[in-house]
Enzyme design. Structure first.
Site, mmCIF file in Angstrom:
data_model
loop_
_atom_site.group_PDB
_atom_site.id
_atom_site.type_symbol
_atom_site.label_atom_id
_atom_site.label_comp_id
_atom_site.label_asym_id
_atom_site.label_seq_id
_atom_site.Cartn_x
_atom_site.Cartn_y
_atom_site.Cartn_z
ATOM 1 C CE LYS A 1 26.296 -14.774 -24.952
ATOM 2 N NZ LYS A 1 25.152 -15.598 -24.552
ATOM 3 C CG ASP B 1 23.519 -15.895 -27.486
ATOM 4 O OD1 ASP B 1 24.618 -15.587 -27.949
ATOM 5 O OD2 ASP B 1 23.165 -15.610 -26.319
ATOM 6 C CE1 TYR C 1 23.140 -16.070 -20.197
ATOM 7 C CE2 TYR C 1 22.680 -17.176 -22.263
ATOM 8 C CZ TYR C 1 23.017 -16.034 -21.568
ATOM 9 O OH TYR C 1 23.225 -14.866 -22.253
ATOM 10 C CG HIS D 1 28.666 -13.893 -20.602
ATOM 11 N ND1 HIS D 1 27.943 -15.019 -20.327
ATOM 12 C CD2 HIS D 1 27.740 -12.920 -20.825
ATOM 13 C CE1 HIS D 1 26.644 -14.732 -20.385
ATOM 14 N NE2 HIS D 1 26.506 -13.463 -20.682
HETATM 15 N N1 LIG Z 1 25.856 -11.197 -23.466
HETATM 16 C C1 LIG Z 1 25.100 -10.854 -22.437
HETATM 17 O O1 LIG Z 1 25.574 -10.323 -21.413
HETATM 18 C C2 LIG Z 1 23.612 -11.112 -22.509
HETATM 19 C C3 LIG Z 1 22.747 -10.479 -21.581
HETATM 20 C C4 LIG Z 1 21.386 -10.708 -21.718
HETATM 21 C C5 LIG Z 1 20.896 -11.541 -22.710
HETATM 22 N N2 LIG Z 1 21.760 -12.177 -23.569
HETATM 23 C C6 LIG Z 1 21.277 -13.102 -24.631
HETATM 24 O O2 LIG Z 1 20.286 -12.421 -25.384
HETATM 25 C C7 LIG Z 1 19.083 -13.175 -25.391
HETATM 26 C C8 LIG Z 1 17.875 -12.266 -25.521
HETATM 27 O O3 LIG Z 1 17.778 -11.379 -24.428
HETATM 28 P P1 LIG Z 1 16.698 -11.587 -23.259
HETATM 29 O O4 LIG Z 1 16.304 -12.995 -23.231
HETATM 30 O O5 LIG Z 1 17.259 -11.017 -22.030
HETATM 31 O O6 LIG Z 1 15.494 -10.602 -23.683
HETATM 32 P P2 LIG Z 1 14.537 -10.463 -24.978
HETATM 33 O O7 LIG Z 1 14.823 -11.502 -25.987
HETATM 34 O O8 LIG Z 1 14.559 -9.033 -25.376
HETATM 35 O O9 LIG Z 1 13.091 -10.699 -24.334
HETATM 36 C C9 LIG Z 1 12.675 -11.929 -23.874
HETATM 37 C C10 LIG Z 1 11.294 -11.742 -23.239
HETATM 38 O O10 LIG Z 1 10.376 -11.294 -24.226
HETATM 39 C C11 LIG Z 1 9.255 -12.179 -24.291
HETATM 40 N N3 LIG Z 1 8.921 -12.358 -25.724
HETATM 41 C C12 LIG Z 1 9.709 -12.901 -26.690
HETATM 42 N N4 LIG Z 1 9.118 -12.863 -27.879
HETATM 43 C C13 LIG Z 1 7.883 -12.300 -27.682
HETATM 44 C C14 LIG Z 1 6.799 -11.995 -28.520
HETATM 45 N N5 LIG Z 1 6.867 -12.254 -29.831
HETATM 46 N N6 LIG Z 1 5.703 -11.420 -27.965
HETATM 47 C C15 LIG Z 1 5.639 -11.144 -26.642
HETATM 48 N N7 LIG Z 1 6.665 -11.395 -25.786
HETATM 49 C C16 LIG Z 1 7.768 -11.979 -26.306
HETATM 50 C C17 LIG Z 1 9.710 -13.462 -23.653
HETATM 51 O O11 LIG Z 1 8.620 -14.059 -22.960
HETATM 52 P P3 LIG Z 1 8.052 -15.523 -23.371
HETATM 53 O O12 LIG Z 1 9.133 -16.507 -23.004
HETATM 54 O O13 LIG Z 1 6.830 -15.614 -22.512
HETATM 55 O O14 LIG Z 1 7.770 -15.469 -24.840
HETATM 56 C C18 LIG Z 1 10.752 -12.995 -22.644
HETATM 57 O O15 LIG Z 1 10.129 -12.635 -21.427
HETATM 58 C C19 LIG Z 1 19.163 -13.963 -24.079
HETATM 59 O O16 LIG Z 1 18.247 -15.016 -24.014
HETATM 60 C C20 LIG Z 1 20.610 -14.369 -24.099
HETATM 61 O O17 LIG Z 1 20.817 -15.471 -24.984
HETATM 62 C C21 LIG Z 1 23.106 -11.948 -23.492
#
Ligand SMILES: NC(=O)c1ccc[n+]([C@@H]2O[C@H](COP(=O)([O-])OP(=O)(O)OC[C@H]3O[C@@H](n4cnc5c(N)ncnc54)[C@H](OP(=O)(O)O)[C@@H]3O)[C@@H](O)[C@H]2O)c1
Length: 272
Positions: free
Chosen positions: A72, A42, A47, A105
């Site tokens: 996006k 994704d 980004y 997006h």
């Molecule tokens: N469409 C949109 O508007 C939108 C908005 C937000 C996000 N997104 C997409 O969704 C993806 C995921 O969302 P997100 O990155 O915001 O949040 P997320 O995936 O819910 O959480 C990421 C965080 O969790 C930690 N983490 C991941 N796996 C872990 C594990 N097994 N144990 C402990 N900690 C863990 C990571 O730290 P470490 O790196 O230290 O592991 C990071 O700080 C984004 O990267 C992006 O591609 C899209």
């Protein structure tokens, strides 16, 4: 890898989020994820790391045909000519001739949705993307997008995790055959320290983060967790060998709260 079929798209249920995976970490994590068996990445122009994501894709040795790539178009680039330019930039960054899925997006009320949707459909017809979709669309906007689009909409990517009740948007998407992709599926890490998720996880030999991801998958969502740590890639993948019982699903449902959102939307243009 399990897939969800939605309006002609076959989307791997688990993808790798790439927000903030910059520089060498970004390229390395994408490469490692693909080597471990992730088949869905994704990305997003906004980004600022699509080049690194592309590096990882090409270094992995996995065939392009076996990878589902999403990118996006930023909310600032939704006027048709800007959109076209943004998509071409994304493809150049990623070094691919097309993506599997192109998303709006974030909706932008300052640009007529009909024009944006028209431009997205054109991108599909002209082969820049195999499928189109939306992100951060409310129930009303999902209905509107479906009405305006001459091409099927594959997914609506929204914030979704145990602290957020997304049932209304999920049901609206289901009515239109649209898959829901859950972003922030471990609530930006908050789910990891959660007492309830940890306790439930112990009964299955799983972590709280895995329970959060599994709960989403059992609700029919696609999940795209992000990590910058190679060892966590495997942990976030190990969610297909157990099933949460109904009582555990209900207990996780009860964690939702009105202020459960972890993404601040203060910067985003509002529709209402
Ligand atoms: N469409 C949109 O508007 C939108 C908005 C937000 C996000 N997104 C997409 O969704 C993806 C995921 O969302 P997100 O990155 O915001 O949040 P997320 O995936 O819910 O959480 C990421 C965080 O969790 C930690 N983490 C991941 N796996 C872990 C594990 N097994 N144990 C402990 N900690 C863990 C990571 O730290 P470490 O790196 O230290 O592991 C990071 O700080 C984004 O990267 C992006 O591609 C899209």
């Amino acid at each position: 890898m399990q897939v969800i079929e939605a309006n002609g798209a076959r989307i791997p249920v688990l993808g790798l989020g790439t927000w903030q995976l910059n520089d060498r970490v970004g390229a390395r994590i994408v490469e490692q994820a693909l080597r471990l068996g992730y088949r869905h990445i994704d990305a997003a122009l906004i980004y600022g790391n699509e080049r690194e994501v592309g590096e990882g894709l090409h270094a992995s040795g996995v065939k392009r045909e076996d990878i589902f790539i999403t990118t996006k178009v930023p909310h600032t680039e939704l006027a048709p000519l800007n959109l076209e330019r943004a998509v071409k930039q994304s493809l150049a960054n990623l070094r691919v001739s097309d993506v599997n899925l192109l998303l709006i997006h974030w909706p932008n009320p300052q640009i007529p949705l009909a024009e944006t949707i028209g431009a997205m459909c054109k991108m599909k017809r002209e082969g820049y993307t195999r499928h189109i979709g939306i992100s951060n669309f409310t129930v009303a906007l999902v209905d509107e997008a479906v009405k305006l689009s001459s091409e099927p909409i594959a997914t609506n990517q929204i914030e979704w995790h145990p602290y957020l009740d997304e049932e209304k948007v999920r049901a609206a998407c289901e009515r239109h055959g649209i898959a829901v992709t859950a972003y922030c599926p471990i609530a930006r890490g908050r789910a990891v320290g959660d007492e309830v998720l940890t306790r439930i996880g112990k009964t299955y030999g799983k972590t709280a983060g895995q329970v959060s991801l599994r709960w989403l998958i059992q609700k029919g969502a696609i999940v795209i967790p992000r990590t910058s740590k190679v060892e966590r890639l495997s942990e976030n993948m190990a969610i297909f060998d157990f099933e949460l019982a109904d009582a555990d699903m209900a207990e996780v449902d009860a964690l939702a709260k009105p202020a459960g959102r972890v993404v601040s939307v203060g910067w985003a243009p509002r529709w209402d």
